[in-house]
Design a protein around this motif. Structure first.
Motif, PDB file in Angstrom:
ATOM      1  N   LEU A   1       0.576  -1.086  -0.015  1.00  0.00           N
ATOM      2  CA  LEU A   1      -0.005  -0.157   0.022  1.00  0.00           C
ATOM      3  C   LEU A   1       0.885   1.495  -0.106  1.00  0.00           C
ATOM      4  CD1 LEU A   1      -2.755  -1.052   2.538  1.00  0.00           C
ATOM      5  CD2 LEU A   1      -3.280  -0.770  -0.022  1.00  0.00           C
ATOM      6  N   ARG A   2       2.095   1.192   0.831  1.00  0.00           N
ATOM      7  CA  ARG A   2       2.905   2.288   0.893  1.00  0.00           C
ATOM      8  C   ARG A   2       3.609   2.677  -0.703  1.00  0.00           C
ATOM      9  NH1 ARG A   2       6.428   1.607   5.545  1.00  0.00           N
ATOM     10  NH2 ARG A   2       7.397   0.090   4.067  1.00  0.00           N
ATOM     11  N   ARG A   3       3.601   1.497  -1.469  1.00  0.00           N
ATOM     12  CA  ARG A   3       4.158   1.670  -2.922  1.00  0.00           C
ATOM     13  C   ARG A   3       3.037   2.371  -3.722  1.00  0.00           C
ATOM     14  NH1 ARG A   3       6.736  -3.250  -2.229  1.00  0.00           N
ATOM     15  NH2 ARG A   3       5.202  -4.493  -2.937  1.00  0.00           N
ATOM     16  N   THR A   4       1.885   1.867  -3.541  1.00  0.00           N
ATOM     17  CA  THR A   4       0.563   2.159  -4.243  1.00  0.00           C
ATOM     18  C   THR A   4       0.580   3.739  -4.002  1.00  0.00           C
ATOM     19  OG1 THR A   4      -0.585   0.153  -4.044  1.00  0.00           O
ATOM     20  CG2 THR A   4      -1.919   1.992  -4.652  1.00  0.00           C
ATOM     21  N   VAL A   5       0.532   3.919  -2.838  1.00  0.00           N
ATOM     22  CA  VAL A   5       0.483   5.584  -2.315  1.00  0.00           C
ATOM     23  C   VAL A   5       1.486   6.394  -2.998  1.00  0.00           C
ATOM     24  CG1 VAL A   5       0.329   7.044  -0.602  1.00  0.00           C
ATOM     25  CG2 VAL A   5      -1.118   5.390  -0.401  1.00  0.00           C
ATOM     26  N   THR A   6       2.521   6.101  -3.012  1.00  0.00           N
ATOM     27  CA  THR A   6       3.803   6.846  -3.331  1.00  0.00           C
ATOM     28  C   THR A   6       3.635   6.903  -4.963  1.00  0.00           C
ATOM     29  OG1 THR A   6       5.051   5.966  -1.570  1.00  0.00           O
ATOM     30  CG2 THR A   6       6.294   6.726  -3.541  1.00  0.00           C
ATOM     31  N   ARG A   7       3.334   5.796  -5.586  1.00  0.00           N
ATOM     32  CA  ARG A   7       3.219   5.917  -7.246  1.00  0.00           C
ATOM     33  C   ARG A   7       2.117   7.006  -7.465  1.00  0.00           C
ATOM     34  NH1 ARG A   7       4.044  -0.482  -8.047  1.00  0.00           N
ATOM     35  NH2 ARG A   7       6.378  -0.367  -7.516  1.00  0.00           N
ATOM     36  N   LEU A   8       1.013   6.755  -6.864  1.00  0.00           N
ATOM     37  CA  LEU A   8      -0.092   7.724  -6.927  1.00  0.00           C
ATOM     38  C   LEU A   8       0.293   9.311  -6.738  1.00  0.00           C
ATOM     39  CD1 LEU A   8      -2.928   5.703  -5.400  1.00  0.00           C
ATOM     40  CD2 LEU A   8      -2.690   6.379  -7.762  1.00  0.00           C
ATOM     41  N   CYS A   9       0.894   9.306  -5.728  1.00  0.00           N
ATOM     42  CA  CYS A   9       1.342  10.706  -5.321  1.00  0.00           C
ATOM     43  C   CYS A   9       2.469  11.266  -6.549  1.00  0.00           C
ATOM     44  CB  CYS A   9       2.167  10.839  -4.045  1.00  0.00           C
ATOM     45  SG  CYS A   9       1.046  10.547  -2.468  1.00  0.00           S
ATOM     46  N   LEU A  10       3.368  10.478  -7.006  1.00  0.00           N
ATOM     47  CA  LEU A  10       4.269  10.819  -7.811  1.00  0.00           C
ATOM     48  C   LEU A  10       3.334  11.351  -9.323  1.00  0.00           C
ATOM     49  CD1 LEU A  10       7.112   8.030  -7.848  1.00  0.00           C
ATOM     50  CD2 LEU A  10       7.286  10.348  -7.268  1.00  0.00           C
ATOM     51  N   ASP A  11       2.207  10.723  -9.600  1.00  0.00           N
ATOM     52  CA  ASP A  11       1.544  11.216 -10.694  1.00  0.00           C
ATOM     53  C   ASP A  11       0.806  12.599 -10.446  1.00  0.00           C
ATOM     54  OD1 ASP A  11       2.071   8.751 -12.173  1.00  0.00           O
ATOM     55  OD2 ASP A  11       0.399   7.788 -11.366  1.00  0.00           O
ATOM     56  N   GLN A  12       0.369  12.538  -9.253  1.00  0.00           N
ATOM     57  CA  GLN A  12      -0.456  13.728  -8.806  1.00  0.00           C
ATOM     58  C   GLN A  12       0.318  14.987  -8.835  1.00  0.00           C
ATOM     59  OE1 GLN A  12      -3.689  14.203  -8.030  1.00  0.00           O
ATOM     60  NE2 GLN A  12      -3.527  16.445  -6.800  1.00  0.00           N
ATOM     61  N   LEU A  13       1.930  14.829  -8.312  1.00  0.00           N
ATOM     62  CA  LEU A  13       2.999  15.888  -8.378  1.00  0.00           C
ATOM     63  C   LEU A  13       2.946  16.658  -9.557  1.00  0.00           C
ATOM     64  CD1 LEU A  13       5.533  14.598  -5.757  1.00  0.00           C
ATOM     65  CD2 LEU A  13       4.063  16.495  -5.507  1.00  0.00           C
TER      66      LEU A  13
ATOM     67  N   LEU B   1      11.389  20.853   0.179  1.00  0.00           N
ATOM     68  CA  LEU B   1      10.755  19.400  -0.645  1.00  0.00           C
ATOM     69  C   LEU B   1      10.295  19.827  -1.733  1.00  0.00           C
ATOM     70  CD1 LEU B   1       9.542  17.005   2.061  1.00  0.00           C
ATOM     71  CD2 LEU B   1      11.630  17.154   1.028  1.00  0.00           C
ATOM     72  N   GLU B   2       9.558  21.274  -1.735  1.00  0.00           N
ATOM     73  CA  GLU B   2       8.718  21.777  -2.939  1.00  0.00           C
ATOM     74  C   GLU B   2       9.889  21.887  -4.303  1.00  0.00           C
ATOM     75  OE1 GLU B   2       5.534  22.321  -3.807  1.00  0.00           O
ATOM     76  OE2 GLU B   2       5.500  21.237  -2.344  1.00  0.00           O
ATOM     77  N   ARG B   3      11.227  22.314  -3.651  1.00  0.00           N
ATOM     78  CA  ARG B   3      12.317  22.621  -4.679  1.00  0.00           C
ATOM     79  C   ARG B   3      12.847  21.297  -5.470  1.00  0.00           C
ATOM     80  NH1 ARG B   3      13.304  26.482  -0.643  1.00  0.00           N
ATOM     81  NH2 ARG B   3      15.305  25.194   0.160  1.00  0.00           N
ATOM     82  N   LEU B   4      12.215  20.174  -4.843  1.00  0.00           N
ATOM     83  CA  LEU B   4      13.126  18.962  -5.496  1.00  0.00           C
ATOM     84  C   LEU B   4      12.278  18.265  -6.524  1.00  0.00           C
ATOM     85  CD1 LEU B   4      13.694  17.051  -2.017  1.00  0.00           C
ATOM     86  CD2 LEU B   4      15.228  18.509  -3.267  1.00  0.00           C
ATOM     87  N   SER B   5      12.613  17.417  -7.229  1.00  0.00           N
ATOM     88  CA  SER B   5      12.048  16.728  -8.242  1.00  0.00           C
ATOM     89  C   SER B   5      10.996  15.817  -7.691  1.00  0.00           C
ATOM     90  CB  SER B   5      13.006  15.788  -9.242  1.00  0.00           C
ATOM     91  OG  SER B   5      13.425  14.705  -8.607  1.00  0.00           O
ATOM     92  N   PRO B   6      10.063  15.363  -8.180  1.00  0.00           N
ATOM     93  CA  PRO B   6       9.300  14.240  -7.417  1.00  0.00           C
ATOM     94  C   PRO B   6       9.810  12.919  -6.982  1.00  0.00           C
ATOM     95  CG  PRO B   6       7.901  15.134  -9.389  1.00  0.00           C
ATOM     96  CD  PRO B   6       9.385  15.713  -9.415  1.00  0.00           C
ATOM     97  N   LEU B   7      10.856  12.416  -7.760  1.00  0.00           N
ATOM     98  CA  LEU B   7      11.532  11.356  -7.564  1.00  0.00           C
ATOM     99  C   LEU B   7      12.451  11.541  -6.243  1.00  0.00           C
ATOM    100  CD1 LEU B   7      12.395   9.447 -10.896  1.00  0.00           C
ATOM    101  CD2 LEU B   7      10.600   8.579  -9.103  1.00  0.00           C
ATOM    102  N   GLU B   8      13.223  12.814  -6.415  1.00  0.00           N
ATOM    103  CA  GLU B   8      14.008  12.956  -5.144  1.00  0.00           C
ATOM    104  C   GLU B   8      13.221  13.332  -4.079  1.00  0.00           C
ATOM    105  OE1 GLU B   8      17.286  15.640  -7.523  1.00  0.00           O
ATOM    106  OE2 GLU B   8      15.551  16.748  -6.627  1.00  0.00           O
ATOM    107  N   ARG B   9      12.032  13.862  -4.032  1.00  0.00           N
ATOM    108  CA  ARG B   9      11.244  13.849  -2.957  1.00  0.00           C
ATOM    109  C   ARG B   9      10.787  12.599  -2.494  1.00  0.00           C
ATOM    110  NH1 ARG B   9       6.512  18.560  -2.785  1.00  0.00           N
ATOM    111  NH2 ARG B   9       5.738  18.387  -0.642  1.00  0.00           N
ATOM    112  N   ALA B  10      10.544  11.681  -3.255  1.00  0.00           N
ATOM    113  CA  ALA B  10      10.004  10.352  -2.723  1.00  0.00           C
ATOM    114  C   ALA B  10      11.024   9.427  -2.052  1.00  0.00           C
ATOM    115  CB  ALA B  10       9.563   9.501  -3.939  1.00  0.00           C
ATOM    116  N   ALA B  11      12.206   9.750  -2.790  1.00  0.00           N
ATOM    117  CA  ALA B  11      13.582   8.866  -2.320  1.00  0.00           C
ATOM    118  C   ALA B  11      13.792   9.443  -0.924  1.00  0.00           C
ATOM    119  CB  ALA B  11      14.520   8.895  -3.220  1.00  0.00           C
TER     120      ALA B  11
END
Length: 285
Positions: A60-72, A108-118
């Protein structure tokens, strides 16, 4: 049978909802968007063959993170046309939140979505790089680089001076009293020389469209505000921690609420964050 299956899905999901909300909110900075993401994750969970899932929390954490990456991706476009400073939705708690404070969320807003997630998954939530890699669909070495780059960007936003709970709430109440009563002498003793004010009205309520920087500029603004408060009033609803910083919630003369968060270093207020955009305050009602 379908009803039983739905109850089983909910029984497995509901205990994890608060953790998933923490991930989604820290990724997006929006309570409403985080709630939508977590609800979408629940819908997908219901459709999943749950017997094949070994670790529901990781899944579920993977699912939420991937949905967030799309949302960002769409969120970034919206913020490019946002009126005035953008601040994350305020989350008000009785205790200090040490892992992700408001200044860190702005960094965190200044990071890319992937940097933010990592960064969030590894540095904040303590996931190993193997799991981070599986979540963002990159190899572990790439995730280490993403987190390292993110870390160098946000290092300065980490709180260097911790304020204990009681002292933080006392400072917040003292700031409220001085700023609303027009006690400029007391207010002046609380402010750092380089203090700044960041007000998020989103174009929906009056607020400065640029940060106000410097002791004299901030004092001048509060002198004008104090005159308004004497006529119109500003009622303290609650003091606590707003996104990890000492602050308070107030009811203003227009019938709307707002939040104020104070960044404090060496006993002085170095930054004031005010959220007035009603869209960001609905969850507090």
């Amino acid at each position: 049978m379908a009803e039983v299956a739905n109850e089983d899905a909910a029984a497995g999901f509901d205990p994890l909802r608060p953790k998933l909300m923490r991930v989604a909110y820290r990724m997006l900075g929006s309570v409403a968007d985080a709630e939508d993401i977590v609800q979408e994750a629940f819908i997908r969970w219901m459709r999943t063959d749950r017997g094949e899932v070994r670790e529901p929390e990781a899944f579920l954490r993977r699912t939420v993170t991937r949905l967030c990456l799309d949302q960002l991706k769409s969120a970034r476009r919206k913020r490019e046309i946002y009126i005035g400073p953008w601040l994350p939705d305020p989350v008000v708690e009785d205790e200090e939140e040490e892992d992700v404070t408001l200044p860190l969320m702005l960094a965190l807003e200044r990071l890319s979505p992937l940097e933010r997630a990592a960064f969030l998954l590894h540095d904040v939530f303590g996931m190993g790089f193997e799991e981070v890699a599986a979540t963002v669909q990159r190899d572990p070495a790439a995730c280490r680089q993403l987190a390292s780059r993110a870390r160098s960007h946000v290092r300065e936003a980490r709180p260097r001076f911790q304020v204990d709970t009681q002292r933080g709430i006392e400072l917040a109440k003292a700031f409220f009293t001085a700023s609303r009563s027009g006690d400029m002498k007391t207010l002046g003793t609380m402010l750092a020389a380089d203090v700044s004010v960041h007000a998020d009205g989103g174009g929906k309520r009056p607020a400065a469209t640029e940060p106000i920087v410097g002791f004299h500029a901030v004092m001048k603004v509060h002198e004008k505000l104090a005159a308004l408060f004497r006529t119109n009033g500003s009622k303290l609803i609650r003091a606590g921690f707003v996104n990890g910083l000492p602050g308070f919630v107030t009811l203003e003369a227009d019938g709307e609420i707002q939040t104020t968060a104070l960044e404090i270093e060496d006993g002085k207020v170095t930054a004031i964050y005010v959220v007035r955009n009603p869209d960001k305050l609905r969850h507090l009602h």
